[in-house]
Design a protein around this motif. Structure first.
Motif, PDB file in Angstrom:
ATOM      1  N   CYS A  83      46.189  30.793  19.429  1.00 40.98           N
ATOM      2  CA  CYS A  83      45.012  31.655  19.525  1.00 40.98           C
ATOM      3  C   CYS A  83      43.871  31.083  18.682  1.00 40.98           C
ATOM      4  O   CYS A  83      44.071  30.173  17.875  1.00 40.98           O
ATOM      5  CB  CYS A  83      45.362  33.071  19.073  1.00 40.98           C
ATOM      6  N   ASP A  84      42.680  31.602  18.862  1.00 41.15           N
ATOM      7  CA  ASP A  84      41.521  31.012  18.191  1.00 41.15           C
ATOM      8  C   ASP A  84      41.636  31.081  16.670  1.00 41.15           C
ATOM      9  O   ASP A  84      41.197  30.181  15.973  1.00 41.15           O
ATOM     10  CB  ASP A  84      40.224  31.672  18.682  1.00 41.15           C
ATOM     11  N   ASN A  85      42.260  32.137  16.154  1.00 39.48           N
ATOM     12  CA  ASN A  85      42.383  32.258  14.704  1.00 39.48           C
ATOM     13  C   ASN A  85      43.379  31.259  14.134  1.00 39.48           C
ATOM     14  O   ASN A  85      43.161  30.709  13.057  1.00 39.48           O
ATOM     15  CB  ASN A  85      42.793  33.687  14.337  1.00 39.48           C
ATOM     16  N   LYS A 103      41.060  38.266  11.112  1.00 42.49           N
ATOM     17  CA  LYS A 103      41.224  36.822  10.914  1.00 42.49           C
ATOM     18  C   LYS A 103      42.693  36.434  11.018  1.00 42.49           C
ATOM     19  O   LYS A 103      43.048  35.281  10.860  1.00 42.49           O
ATOM     20  CB  LYS A 103      40.667  36.413   9.546  1.00 42.49           C
ATOM     21  N   LYS A 104      43.524  37.424  11.316  1.00 40.85           N
ATOM     22  CA  LYS A 104      44.935  37.126  11.524  1.00 40.85           C
ATOM     23  C   LYS A 104      45.135  36.491  12.888  1.00 40.85           C
ATOM     24  O   LYS A 104      44.266  36.537  13.754  1.00 40.85           O
ATOM     25  CB  LYS A 104      45.747  38.433  11.504  1.00 40.85           C
ATOM     26  N   CYS A 105      46.348  35.978  13.056  1.00 41.61           N
ATOM     27  CA  CYS A 105      46.767  35.538  14.380  1.00 41.61           C
ATOM     28  C   CYS A 105      46.618  36.701  15.361  1.00 41.61           C
ATOM     29  O   CYS A 105      46.950  37.836  15.044  1.00 41.61           O
ATOM     30  CB  CYS A 105      48.224  35.089  14.300  1.00 41.61           C
ATOM     31  N   ARG A 106      46.124  36.401  16.547  1.00 38.04           N
ATOM     32  CA  ARG A 106      45.933  37.456  17.558  1.00 38.04           C
ATOM     33  C   ARG A 106      47.251  38.122  17.927  1.00 38.04           C
ATOM     34  O   ARG A 106      47.316  39.344  18.120  1.00 38.04           O
ATOM     35  CB  ARG A 106      45.322  36.865  18.823  1.00 38.04           C
ATOM     36  N   ILE A 109      44.031  28.372  15.427  1.00 36.12           N
ATOM     37  CA  ILE A 109      43.388  27.058  15.551  1.00 36.12           C
ATOM     38  C   ILE A 109      42.374  26.854  14.426  1.00 36.12           C
ATOM     39  O   ILE A 109      42.269  25.780  13.853  1.00 36.12           O
ATOM     40  CB  ILE A 109      42.707  26.945  16.933  1.00 36.12           C
ATOM     41  N   LYS A 110      41.677  27.924  14.060  1.00 39.12           N
ATOM     42  CA  LYS A 110      40.718  27.835  12.959  1.00 39.12           C
ATOM     43  C   LYS A 110      41.421  27.486  11.660  1.00 39.12           C
ATOM     44  O   LYS A 110      40.920  26.733  10.841  1.00 39.12           O
ATOM     45  CB  LYS A 110      39.996  29.176  12.795  1.00 39.12           C
ATOM     46  N   LYS A 111      42.611  28.070  11.452  1.00 37.32           N
ATOM     47  CA  LYS A 111      43.347  27.814  10.208  1.00 37.32           C
ATOM     48  C   LYS A 111      43.781  26.358  10.134  1.00 37.32           C
ATOM     49  O   LYS A 111      43.856  25.793   9.052  1.00 37.32           O
ATOM     50  CB  LYS A 111      44.594  28.711  10.161  1.00 37.32           C
ATOM     51  N   LYS A 112      44.091  25.788  11.264  1.00 41.46           N
ATOM     52  CA  LYS A 112      44.583  24.408  11.260  1.00 41.46           C
ATOM     53  C   LYS A 112      43.515  23.426  10.807  1.00 41.46           C
ATOM     54  O   LYS A 112      43.812  22.432  10.178  1.00 41.46           O
ATOM     55  CB  LYS A 112      45.032  24.019  12.683  1.00 41.46           C
ATOM     56  N   LYS A 113      42.265  23.704  11.150  1.00 41.42           N
ATOM     57  CA  LYS A 113      41.212  22.731  10.890  1.00 41.42           C
ATOM     58  C   LYS A 113      40.826  22.656   9.418  1.00 41.42           C
ATOM     59  O   LYS A 113      41.052  23.547   8.686  1.00 41.42           O
ATOM     60  CB  LYS A 113      39.975  23.097  11.723  1.00 41.42           C
TER      61      LYS A 113
END
Ligand SMILES: [Zn+2]
Length: 41
Positions: A33-35, A8-11, A37-41
């Protein structure tokens, strides 16, 4: 390489650690990266 997909860390942070750049990885957060972006939401 399964860890790369399950982390779940940054890629980029994961890759840096994988290559031994632990200091650089500590403050890593590319924001793209997708992870990240997930944290931002
Ligand atoms: Zn990232």
């Amino acid at each position: 390489m399964n860890q790369y997909f399950s982390t779940k860390k940054c890629r980029w942070q994961f890759l840096l650690e994988a290559f031994g750049f632990f200091q650089e990885a500590q403050n890593m957060g590319c924001g793209y990266c997708d992870n990240c972006i997930k944290k931002k939401k």
